[in-house]
Design a protein around this motif. Structure first.
Motif, PDB file in Angstrom:
ATOM      1  N   LYS A   7     -61.885 -57.308 109.823  1.00  0.00           N
ATOM      2  CA  LYS A   7     -62.565 -57.530 111.095  1.00  0.00           C
ATOM      3  C   LYS A   7     -63.371 -58.813 111.100  1.00  0.00           C
ATOM      4  CE  LYS A   7     -61.149 -53.511 112.540  1.00  0.00           C
ATOM      5  NZ  LYS A   7     -60.089 -53.393 113.548  1.00  0.00           N
ATOM      6  N   GLY A   8     -63.662 -59.357 109.928  1.00  0.00           N
ATOM      7  CA  GLY A   8     -64.458 -60.566 109.846  1.00  0.00           C
ATOM      8  C   GLY A   8     -64.838 -60.836 108.408  1.00  0.00           C
ATOM      9  N   SER A   9     -65.489 -61.951 108.173  1.00  0.00           N
ATOM     10  CA  SER A   9     -65.927 -62.296 106.822  1.00  0.00           C
ATOM     11  C   SER A   9     -67.128 -63.209 106.911  1.00  0.00           C
ATOM     12  CB  SER A   9     -64.797 -62.976 106.043  1.00  0.00           C
ATOM     13  OG  SER A   9     -64.451 -64.215 106.641  1.00  0.00           O
ATOM     14  N   ILE A  10     -67.892 -63.259 105.837  1.00  0.00           N
ATOM     15  CA  ILE A  10     -69.044 -64.154 105.730  1.00  0.00           C
ATOM     16  C   ILE A  10     -68.896 -64.903 104.419  1.00  0.00           C
ATOM     17  CG2 ILE A  10     -71.551 -64.312 105.575  1.00  0.00           C
ATOM     18  CD1 ILE A  10     -71.698 -61.707 107.163  1.00  0.00           C
ATOM     19  N   GLU A 351     -56.923 -57.378  91.476  1.00  0.00           N
ATOM     20  CA  GLU A 351     -55.696 -57.314  92.280  1.00  0.00           C
ATOM     21  C   GLU A 351     -55.943 -57.501  93.769  1.00  0.00           C
ATOM     22  OE1 GLU A 351     -53.302 -53.871  91.226  1.00  0.00           O
ATOM     23  OE2 GLU A 351     -54.303 -53.793  89.279  1.00  0.00           O
ATOM     24  N   GLY A 352     -57.209 -57.626  94.165  1.00  0.00           N
ATOM     25  CA  GLY A 352     -57.515 -57.844  95.573  1.00  0.00           C
ATOM     26  C   GLY A 352     -57.089 -56.710  96.468  1.00  0.00           C
ATOM     27  N   ALA A 353     -57.247 -55.482  96.001  1.00  0.00           N
ATOM     28  CA  ALA A 353     -56.805 -54.331  96.790  1.00  0.00           C
ATOM     29  C   ALA A 353     -57.754 -53.165  96.592  1.00  0.00           C
ATOM     30  CB  ALA A 353     -55.388 -53.927  96.398  1.00  0.00           C
ATOM     31  N   VAL A 354     -57.827 -52.308  97.614  1.00  0.00           N
ATOM     32  CA  VAL A 354     -58.619 -51.077  97.571  1.00  0.00           C
ATOM     33  C   VAL A 354     -57.725 -49.923  98.006  1.00  0.00           C
ATOM     34  CG1 VAL A 354     -60.530 -49.817  98.637  1.00  0.00           C
ATOM     35  CG2 VAL A 354     -60.842 -52.201  97.965  1.00  0.00           C
ATOM     36  N   PRO A 371     -58.899 -60.673 100.765  1.00  0.00           N
ATOM     37  CA  PRO A 371     -58.635 -62.089 100.498  1.00  0.00           C
ATOM     38  C   PRO A 371     -59.151 -62.568  99.149  1.00  0.00           C
ATOM     39  CG  PRO A 371     -60.451 -61.873 102.040  1.00  0.00           C
ATOM     40  CD  PRO A 371     -59.891 -60.489 101.842  1.00  0.00           C
ATOM     41  N   THR A 372     -59.887 -61.732  98.427  1.00  0.00           N
ATOM     42  CA  THR A 372     -60.373 -62.084  97.094  1.00  0.00           C
ATOM     43  C   THR A 372     -59.785 -61.115  96.079  1.00  0.00           C
ATOM     44  OG1 THR A 372     -62.324 -60.654  97.257  1.00  0.00           O
ATOM     45  CG2 THR A 372     -62.539 -62.901  98.075  1.00  0.00           C
ATOM     46  N   LYS A 373     -59.863 -61.477  94.795  1.00  0.00           N
ATOM     47  CA  LYS A 373     -59.259 -60.661  93.747  1.00  0.00           C
ATOM     48  C   LYS A 373     -60.077 -59.411  93.409  1.00  0.00           C
ATOM     49  CE  LYS A 373     -56.676 -64.295  91.371  1.00  0.00           C
ATOM     50  NZ  LYS A 373     -56.439 -64.979  90.073  1.00  0.00           N
ATOM     51  N   LEU A 374     -61.337 -59.344  93.883  1.00  0.00           N
ATOM     52  CA  LEU A 374     -62.227 -58.235  93.516  1.00  0.00           C
ATOM     53  C   LEU A 374     -62.355 -58.149  91.993  1.00  0.00           C
ATOM     54  CD1 LEU A 374     -61.023 -55.477  96.022  1.00  0.00           C
ATOM     55  CD2 LEU A 374     -62.993 -56.983  96.252  1.00  0.00           C
ATOM     56  N   ALA A 375     -62.646 -59.291  91.389  1.00  0.00           N
ATOM     57  CA  ALA A 375     -62.807 -59.356  89.936  1.00  0.00           C
ATOM     58  C   ALA A 375     -63.885 -58.393  89.467  1.00  0.00           C
ATOM     59  CB  ALA A 375     -63.154 -60.781  89.513  1.00  0.00           C
ATOM     60  N   ALA A 376     -63.637 -57.745  88.336  1.00  0.00           N
ATOM     61  CA  ALA A 376     -64.554 -56.756  87.763  1.00  0.00           C
ATOM     62  C   ALA A 376     -64.805 -55.583  88.705  1.00  0.00           C
ATOM     63  CB  ALA A 376     -65.873 -57.405  87.358  1.00  0.00           C
ATOM     64  N   GLY A 377     -63.872 -55.358  89.616  1.00  0.00           N
ATOM     65  CA  GLY A 377     -63.981 -54.222  90.521  1.00  0.00           C
ATOM     66  C   GLY A 377     -64.572 -54.540  91.861  1.00  0.00           C
ATOM     67  N   GLY A 378     -65.208 -55.727  91.997  1.00  0.00           N
ATOM     68  CA  GLY A 378     -65.836 -56.053  93.265  1.00  0.00           C
ATOM     69  C   GLY A 378     -67.020 -55.135  93.546  1.00  0.00           C
TER      70      GLY A 378
END
Length: 395
Positions: A7-10, A351-354, A371-378
């Motif tokens: 829906k959006g990003s900052i 992996e940039g996924a949830v 859009p990001t890899k969510l490194a270390a789990g995000g």
């Protein structure tokens, strides 16, 4: 992304993952941007679009800001306080903001060195931060003590407020707790949980509950929706060098100020921080044979999360830990849940996924890409503008 679409990003925010986020209601959360540093109020509207509604720069006059320690709000969600975490220093600071009128104050606080439970040597502990009591006080842990300062003294412009009251606190606090009514606070310690009520003049008598034999410290406890039950994941105490996949994992829960703890062993491996709903508490356990989302039902009479156990298999992480290898080099997960427990969200670090899990169906409903890899789990947080917050500390 309630429907799985962005829906959006900052951009340009370095989330302070130690302090985490606080739900403020009406679609708002408080978080620390470590890059400036600043305390930000992020607001998500009913269409799911995020915006920084308020931003307060955290003073850093000596250029020594390292990270935020802990953030907290009061029961009315008017004030937010963020404490510093200057490693090894007895001089700390707290920035207090007034969300109603935009006021901001920073105070310097002197803390104490203590003999650390972890090393047996003299050193400093993390400073917990609370906004609690009536009259409202800023309470901080200060090396074997809890010190309280009147918020009215701080908002009058006093940069070095007078200590209102003080009481002893057990060894090595790491994980603050506060009931939803703002009249009881506590901490997970090296050997158990200690809580106490606040009186008008100071503090009530502490109530302590030790961890069961073999259970380690709960590092990241959170409050359940009832606002009086704390929940946290734990690792068992093991000999140095024990493989990660042989380390016992537990889920702890207990009532504030009643001096009791239930620790349920959920298996062996690496457990995520817990997520908690009105129906059950949950965590992901990474084992040698794969990952499971584990749910423990809430006992409606005791409010403790020690009931029926459900295990939902998850697809292993591509770069998850392998048996016999150092888990520190592997990717991890983060977990968040809706208040009613219907949906649980589990990140796939790197992996940039949830994965969105439907608990009523006991299976994954969909995979949401980021859009990001969510490194270390995000870092995940579920925001519902229609729900009232129940946890007054950053998680």
């Amino acid at each position: 992304m309630s429907d799985g679409s962005q829906k959006g990003s900052i951009d340009g925010i370095e989330l302070g993952v130690h302090a985490g986020t606080i739900q403020l209601g009406k679609g708002r959360i408080a978080l620390v941007d470590e890059s400036k540093p600043s305390l930000n109020i992020l607001e998500v509207d009913h269409q799911g679009k995020p915006v920084i509604a308020q931003s307060f720069k955290i003073p850093d006059p000596n250029g020594k800001w390292e990270r935020a320690g802990w953030i907290t709000t009061d029961v009315n969600k008017r004030y937010v306080a963020v404490g510093s975490d200057f490693d090894g220093s007895t001089e700390q600071q707290v920035t207090l903001v007034d969300l109603q009128n935009g006021g901001q104050w920073t105070v310097s606080l002197q803390t104490n060195e203590v003999v650390l439970a972890t090393t047996g040597k003299s050193g400093t502990e993390e400073m917990h931060t609370f906004l609690a009591g009536d009259p409202l006080r800023l309470v901080v842990s200060s090396g074997g003590k809890l010190d309280a300062y009147l918020v009215s003294d701080i908002t009058s412009g006093n940069p070095a407020p007078t200590r209102h009251s003080s009481t002893a606190l057990g060894a090595y606090p790491h994980g603050p707790l506060m009931g939803k009514d703002g009249d009881a606070i506590g901490s997970t310690l090296n050997s158990g949980v200690e809580t106490l009520r606040l009186t008008r003049d100071g503090f009530g008598s502490p109530v302590s509950a030790g961890y069961p034999a073999g259970v380690g410290q709960s590092y990241r406890p959170r409050m359940a929706p009832d606002g009086t039950t704390f929940v946290g994941a734990q690792a068992g105490r093991v000999e140095k060098g024990t493989a990660w996949n042989l380390t016992p994992a537990y889920l702890m829960s207990g009532p504030m100020t009643q001096g009791s703890i239930s620790s349920v062993k959920v298996g062996e491996g690496i457990a995520t921080r817990a997520a908690v709903s009105s129906r059950f508490a949950s965590l992901v356990l990474t084992k040698a044979g794969g990952d499971d989302l584990i749910l423990l039902d809430r006992n409606p009479q005791t409010r403790i999360y020690d009931g029926g156990k459900t295990e939902i298999p998850l697809e292993p992480l591509s770069a998850g830990p392998k048996a016999g290898q150092d888990s520190k080099t592997a990717e991890t997960r983060f977990i968040a849940a809706t208040k009613d427990g219907e949906m649980i969200f589990v990140s796939r670090g790197g992996e940039g996924a949830v994965t969105q899990v439907s608990t009523s169906e006991s299976k994954a409903r969909r995979t949401i890409t980021f859009p990001t890899k969510l490194a270390a789990g995000g870092y995940l947080a579920v925001i519902n503008p229609a729900e009232a917050p129940f946890d007054l500390g950053g998680r």
